[in-house]
Design a protein around this motif. Structure first.
Motif, mmCIF file in Angstrom:
data_model
loop_
_atom_site.group_PDB
_atom_site.id
_atom_site.type_symbol
_atom_site.label_atom_id
_atom_site.label_comp_id
_atom_site.label_asym_id
_atom_site.label_seq_id
_atom_site.Cartn_x
_atom_site.Cartn_y
_atom_site.Cartn_z
ATOM 1 N N LYS A 133 4.175 3.776 -3.094
ATOM 2 C CA LYS A 133 4.555 3.767 -1.688
ATOM 3 C C LYS A 133 4.246 5.106 -1.024
ATOM 4 O O LYS A 133 3.721 5.162 0.097
ATOM 5 N N TYR A 172 2.841 -11.949 -3.436
ATOM 6 C CA TYR A 172 3.561 -10.910 -4.181
ATOM 7 C C TYR A 172 4.593 -11.532 -5.112
ATOM 8 O O TYR A 172 4.818 -11.050 -6.234
ATOM 9 N N MET A 176 -6.581 -5.612 3.508
ATOM 10 C CA MET A 176 -6.156 -6.955 3.909
ATOM 11 C C MET A 176 -4.702 -7.161 3.492
ATOM 12 O O MET A 176 -4.333 -6.916 2.351
ATOM 13 N N LYS A 177 -3.894 -7.634 4.443
ATOM 14 C CA LYS A 177 -2.484 -7.848 4.175
ATOM 15 C C LYS A 177 -2.296 -9.213 3.526
ATOM 16 O O LYS A 177 -2.653 -10.248 4.084
ATOM 17 N N LEU A 178 -1.703 -9.233 2.314
ATOM 18 C CA LEU A 178 -1.527 -10.471 1.576
ATOM 19 C C LEU A 178 -0.248 -11.175 2.011
ATOM 20 O O LEU A 178 0.741 -10.524 2.358
ATOM 21 N N TYR A 183 8.713 -4.478 -3.287
ATOM 22 C CA TYR A 183 7.988 -4.520 -2.006
ATOM 23 C C TYR A 183 8.571 -5.605 -1.102
ATOM 24 O O TYR A 183 8.810 -5.370 0.094
ATOM 25 N N LEU A 208 3.320 -12.830 1.674
ATOM 26 C CA LEU A 208 4.380 -12.363 0.785
ATOM 27 C C LEU A 208 4.577 -13.253 -0.434
ATOM 28 O O LEU A 208 4.983 -12.775 -1.501
ATOM 29 N N LYS A 238 10.293 -5.330 2.742
ATOM 30 C CA LYS A 238 9.599 -5.887 3.897
ATOM 31 C C LYS A 238 10.293 -7.091 4.518
ATOM 32 O O LYS A 238 10.123 -7.345 5.707
ATOM 33 N N ARG A 264 0.499 5.544 -0.397
ATOM 34 C CA ARG A 264 0.039 4.802 0.786
ATOM 35 C C ARG A 264 0.514 5.468 2.071
ATOM 36 O O ARG A 264 -0.225 5.555 3.044
#
Length: 537
Positions: A172, A8, A1-3, A38, A5, A42, A175
């Motif tokens: 990184k 973060y 699941m993409k949180l 991160y 930003l 991004k 992943r």
């Protein structure tokens, strides 16, 4: 699941807060900045990036040093936290700009350079606030940082940033290439392990040199527990406070006592003229007490005043009397003995806002803005007094550190170099109440002991008074908000550490590289091909 930003951003603040003294989770400092790395990778929109970085740093500042607003003017704390977070954002903005123009490895190097430069400047200008220098994160772990005698806190800052960069890149890569746990352990994990653990292993082999038993010195430290708001500076209370100091001192002092230490602004809370100190009732009473202890000298905080003659060079902090003459107020330390010679040291590293209006020489109308934190409003003077307290009888030189000055690595090192054998820290941490402020302040003194390899005798008005050895170990810490008297043996030491001898070489080197990076960025604006050629290499 993409949180999202912003999660973060908040995660970075949480990790940094939990890692900071006096929270117990110090190892989290090695990953505290990884969420910001991160975000840097991004987010492309400049204002969105700034907002996320600033939010993380602001929440960290507030969570860690919210107590700076625990004063009669809480807005001062709001400003301090917001302004410091804004300044901390600058290295990250510069890093983001470098990422766009130069290879990734160079960009990571630039982040280290920019942050070290920021910390260096933040300890040298008049808005200084080095409380959150990253190297201070290890104050609870002196066994990890015995090598600070070579690098100072800048070495700790480098360690933190490099560890975060290496750990982020391993994560990184894991992943990106979908490493199995076996592949990760075999091929990648050694990199962060080496960066994190090698300095700790190195530290275990570094020890301070042994003390000279012949130089053992007995000190008596008095913690009077006088409320700085309701009692300390109230009119007519100075003599009653003096009687309390003398009574507490006599509980532990004896014929072997060499130094009696009282806290910041213990004497003359309403101020006393320096040319008349020998005639002050407090000094006369102190000398009567000292005659009982023939070897002893008294080191105490004091509020002193200096009257300038017409031929003197008048500093910008000077105030004017009704007759037109000029004078200055100082947060001072004094050394008193039974002779007529009183040595006076003036605090130099003043708290912005509370003791100093930054750059008042350019904003003279702001002189009256400084908060009344010491019984005297306006900026304190910064003209030097004596550099060290000397004692020819036993060849001991003491550097008297007043409160906020104990947070400055380079300032302390500079004053040890001329020959200080012992550090005496006098402070009044009661301004901030029973918060993390006074506890963090005590822990930072451990780092000064390691950097300089000096014993530290720390005397705090409301606590925490203690003695600290050259390896950073704390002895006889006294409870906060309690009257206490400490009798302890310390050893004056004459050796000079690499850090004291050579200063903060890491920060000075970073400053040079920072200038080169900024020059490159400027030139590349006019030579676009230079940027593209370097990226393609």
């Amino acid at each position: 699941m993409k949180l999202p930003l912003f999660i973060y951003s908040l995660l970075a603040a949480l990790l940094l807060w939990l890692a900071w003294p006096t929270m117990p989770l110090t190892p989290l400092i090695f990953i505290g900045f990884t969420p910001l790395l991160y975000i840097s990778e991004k987010v492309q929109h400049r204002w969105k990036y700034f907002g996320l970085i600033f939010m993380a740093l602001l929440v960290w500042n507030v969570a860690t040093t919210w107590w700076v607003g625990n004063t009669t003017l809480p807005l001062s704390g709001v400003f301090a936290n917001c302004f410091n977070a804004l300044l901390m954002s600058i290295p990250w903005l510069a890093y983001k700009n470098t990422r766009r123009k130069l290879p990734e490895v160079v960009a990571y190097f630039s982040l280290i350079v920019y942050w070290l430069t920021f910390e260096y400047i933040h300890q040298t200008w008049e808005f200084s606030w080095p409380w959150l220098v990253l190297g201070h994160a290890f104050a609870l772990r002196p066994g990890w940082i015995q090598w600070y005698e070579y690098t100072g806190t800048s070495g700790g800052t480098l360690w933190v940033l490099l560890s975060n960069i290496v750990i982020y890149n391993v994560w990184k890569r894991a992943r990106l290439y979908d490493f199995s746990w076996k592949q990760l352990l075999r091929n990648e994990i050694w990199k962060p392990a080496a960066v994190v653990f090698l300095p700790m292993i190195l530290s275990s082999f570094i020890y301070p040199s042994p003390d000279d038993p012949a130089r053992k010195t007995e000190v008596v430290i008095v913690q009077p527990n006088i409320d700085p708001y309701d009692e300390k500076f109230s009119s007519g209370s100075a003599i009653q406070q003096l009687e309390k100091f003398i009574h507490l001192t006599e509980q532990k002092a004896d014929n072997n006592t060499r130094y009696i230490i009282w806290p910041e602004t213990a004497l003359f809370p309403q101020g006393a003229w320096e040319n008349e100190l020998n005639y002050q009732p407090e000094v006369i009473a102190i000398r009567t007490m000292l005659r009982k202890y023939p070897k002893a000298k008294l080191i105490s905080g004091a509020a002193t005043l200096k009257h300038y003659r017409s031929t003197d060079e008048i500093p910008v902090t000077a105030r004017q009397l009704n007759d037109g003459s000029r004078w200055d107020a100082y947060n001072s330390a004094v050394q008193i003995d039974t002779s007529q010679n009183i040595q006076v040291y003036h605090k130099y590293e003043l708290v912005p806002g509370a003791e100093l209006v930054p750059y008042v020489r350019y904003l003279s109308f702001m002189q009256s803005v400084a908060l009344d934190f010491g019984g005297i409003s306006g900026s304190y003077g910064r003209t030097p007094g004596v550099e060290l307290f000397t004692n020819p009888a036993d060849s001991t030189n003491i550097f008297p550190v007043i409160c906020y000055e104990s947070v400055f690595s380079d300032y302390i090192g500079t004053h040890i170099k001329p020959g200080a054998d012992l550090l005496v820290i006098i402070t009044n941490d009661g301004w901030w109440g029973n918060t993390e402020g006074h506890r963090q302040h005590l822990q930072y003194a451990r780092i000064r002991a390691i950097e300089t390899r000096r014993w530290v005798a720390r005397c705090a008005n409301t606590g925490i008074s203690a003695v600290i050895d050259p390896a950073g170990n704390i002895f006889q810490p006294q409870p906060y908000w309690k009257e206490a008297v400490i009798k302890a043996n310390v050893t004056p030491r004459s050796g000079i550490t690499f850090y004291v001898r050579n200063g903060d070489l890491l920060s000075k080197g970073a400053l040079i590289f920072c200038i080169l990076l900024l020059v490159h960025a400027f030139i590349s604006r006019f030579i676009p091909g230079l940027r593209h050629a370097e990226i393609n290499q």
